[in-house]
Design a protein around this motif. Structure first.
Motif, mmCIF file in Angstrom:
data_model
loop_
_atom_site.group_PDB
_atom_site.id
_atom_site.type_symbol
_atom_site.label_atom_id
_atom_site.label_comp_id
_atom_site.label_asym_id
_atom_site.label_seq_id
_atom_site.Cartn_x
_atom_site.Cartn_y
_atom_site.Cartn_z
ATOM 1 N N PHE A 1 -108.038 46.983 115.676
ATOM 2 C CA PHE A 1 -108.805 48.251 114.974
ATOM 3 C C PHE A 1 -110.125 47.895 114.888
ATOM 4 C CE2 PHE A 1 -104.953 49.424 112.174
ATOM 5 C CZ PHE A 1 -104.301 49.834 113.219
ATOM 6 N N GLN B 1 -112.018 49.616 109.547
ATOM 7 C CA GLN B 1 -110.857 49.629 108.677
ATOM 8 C C GLN B 1 -110.136 50.832 108.521
ATOM 9 O OE1 GLN B 1 -109.297 46.654 107.350
ATOM 10 N NE2 GLN B 1 -110.221 45.914 109.088
ATOM 11 N N PHE B 2 -110.709 52.007 109.047
ATOM 12 C CA PHE B 2 -110.020 53.405 108.630
ATOM 13 C C PHE B 2 -108.587 53.457 108.988
ATOM 14 C CE2 PHE B 2 -108.542 57.464 110.145
ATOM 15 C CZ PHE B 2 -108.841 58.127 108.928
ATOM 16 N N TRP B 3 -108.270 53.007 110.354
ATOM 17 C CA TRP B 3 -106.790 53.171 110.745
ATOM 18 C C TRP B 3 -105.839 52.207 109.777
ATOM 19 C CZ3 TRP B 3 -105.268 57.480 112.475
ATOM 20 C CH2 TRP B 3 -106.188 58.421 113.357
ATOM 21 N N ASN B 4 -106.568 50.962 109.544
ATOM 22 C CA ASN B 4 -105.857 49.955 108.646
ATOM 23 C C ASN B 4 -105.285 50.614 107.373
ATOM 24 O OD1 ASN B 4 -104.823 47.570 107.865
ATOM 25 N ND2 ASN B 4 -106.856 47.009 107.197
ATOM 26 N N TRP B 5 -106.417 51.113 106.664
ATOM 27 C CA TRP B 5 -106.009 52.000 105.307
ATOM 28 C C TRP B 5 -105.170 53.035 105.664
ATOM 29 C CZ3 TRP B 5 -105.810 49.135 101.231
ATOM 30 C CH2 TRP B 5 -106.757 47.851 101.212
ATOM 31 N N TYR B 6 -105.348 53.752 106.475
ATOM 32 C CA TYR B 6 -104.695 54.959 106.908
ATOM 33 C C TYR B 6 -103.006 54.670 106.821
ATOM 34 C CZ TYR B 6 -102.953 58.984 109.108
ATOM 35 O OH TYR B 6 -102.164 60.175 109.862
ATOM 36 N N VAL B 7 -102.737 53.473 107.644
ATOM 37 C CA VAL B 7 -101.354 53.145 107.660
ATOM 38 C C VAL B 7 -100.954 52.406 106.387
ATOM 39 C CG1 VAL B 7 -99.821 51.511 109.031
ATOM 40 C CG2 VAL B 7 -101.690 52.583 110.172
ATOM 41 N N GLY C 1 -100.570 48.055 107.589
ATOM 42 C CA GLY C 1 -101.772 47.927 108.496
ATOM 43 C C GLY C 1 -101.891 46.552 109.043
#
Ligand code: HEC
Ligand code: HEC
Length: 285
Positions: free
Chosen positions: A4, A7-13, A84
């Motif tokens: 990634f 960190q957006f997608w990390n926290w999204y997941v 994530g």
């Protein structure tokens, strides 16, 4: 997951996983027993005038099975890579497991192969275990071309006979397998159809097949003057260094019929045995 860029997608997941699990728990809780003493509703469906469907809460044991799955998934998410890029407290990964298994396999086989490398090929040929290993490897990597019984087929040499295109000494076979071989028989259409027919007759006579004797005599002359003997030898017995087959035996790579021999001489043949050196090094490294 670790790729990634932010960190957006990390926290999204992470949020998606946690919110889904918690939502399941909340849904279960709201569907549990109603407060004591309250009246059981009906769903409003009525059949056959008096048959009503009650909206009873789900049985307790059944609800608990679901609560346990919710708890299980939360524990799992903490231990294994679920949230994530968080690797999980156990540090497990599928690629890590694969690498571990490969390393264990390499460790088991390395001494075996190191031992084979030290042993003379002729001695190994008598070793039952080495033969079993070789057979397995053959059935995996060589069978497609040379056949399950190693007897080959048109264009793919028979490995089960005593006739060797490139030589049958251990060093020659090792060279064949590790570096591969390119068998090149040049086309000779320029000789003309008549001379090629003579040559075919001569080639057939070399292994005792019936052929027109006048053509055989003319073909023998052409065999030397056209340069065939340069590769197949003056007596047609072939040459291992060039992979030129022995034409005086009953073993044929392409076929002994007049038409096939004429095709071989006219158009030439190009044949390739792939090289396995890198494969071998990967196994021995
Ligand atoms: C893609 C097909 C193919 C595969 C796979 C293959 N071979 Fe071959 N092999 C050939 C061909 C074609 C020739 C003949 C080359 C030529 O005409 O010069 C050949 C030639 C040989 C020869 C030389 C025979 C002789 O008479 O000198 C040996 C030995 C051999 N292969 C062993 C093997 C082994 C062992 C394997 C497995 C590791 C293997 N081959 C896999 C196509 C293949
Ligand atoms: C440059 C060397 C070279 C010359 C010159 C040459 N050959 Fe060949 N010939 C080969 C090689 C190498 C093969 C094997 C091709 C392969 O591996 O597919 C072969 C294959 C053949 C075969 C097929 C044998 C079989 O088992 O099916 C025949 C027949 C043959 N040559 C005849 C001739 C005749 C006749 C001439 C002269 C007109 C000739 N060759 C000239 C190298 C040569």
């Amino acid at each position: 997951m670790n790729d990634f860029v932010n960190q957006f997608w990390n926290w999204y997941v992470i949020l998606l996983v946690l919110v889904s699990i918690i939502a399941c728990g909340v849904l279960l809780w709201t569907q549990s027993s109603p407060p004591a003493g309250s009246k059981v509703d009906t769903t409003g469906h009525v059949w056959d005038e008096t048959l009503e469907e009650y909206n009873n809460p789900l049985p307790k044991w059944w609800m608990w099975l679901f609560y346990i799955t919710v708890i299980f998934s939360l524990v799992y998410a903490v231990l294994y890579p679920t949230l994530g890029s968080f690797p999980g407290l156990l540090g497990w990964s599928s690629s890590g497991q694969w690498a571990k298994e490969m390393a264990r396999f390499e460790e088991q086989t390395r001494p075996l192969y190191a031992n084979y490398m030290k042993t003379d090929v002729k001695a190994l040929a008598a070793d039952k275990e080495a033969n079993e290993t070789g057979k397995r490897l053959y059935l995996t990597y060589c069978m497609q071309c040379h056949g399950a019984d190693a007897r080959g087929s048109k264009g793919f040499p028979n490995l089960a006979d005593n006739d060797w295109q490139w030589g049958g000494e251990p060093a020659q076979i090792v060279e064949t397998i590790s570096a591969g071989r390119m068998g090149v028989m040049p086309p000779h259409a320029q000789l003309g159809a008549e001379t090629i027919k003579d040559l075919a007759a001569y080639v057939r006579s070399l292994s005792g097949l019936p052929a027109d004797s006048v053509r055989v005599a003319k073909g023998q002359e052409a065999f030397n003057s056209a340069g065939c003997s340069g590769c197949h030898g003056p007596d047609g017995k072939g040459m291992h260094a060039l992979g030129a087959p022995n034409l005086t035996d009953k073993v044929w790579l392409y076929g002994s019929s007049e038409a096939t021999i004429i095709e071989t001489i006219t158009k030439g043949r190009n044949n390739q045995m792939p090289a396995w050196k890198e494969f071998q090094q990967a196994r021995l490294a």
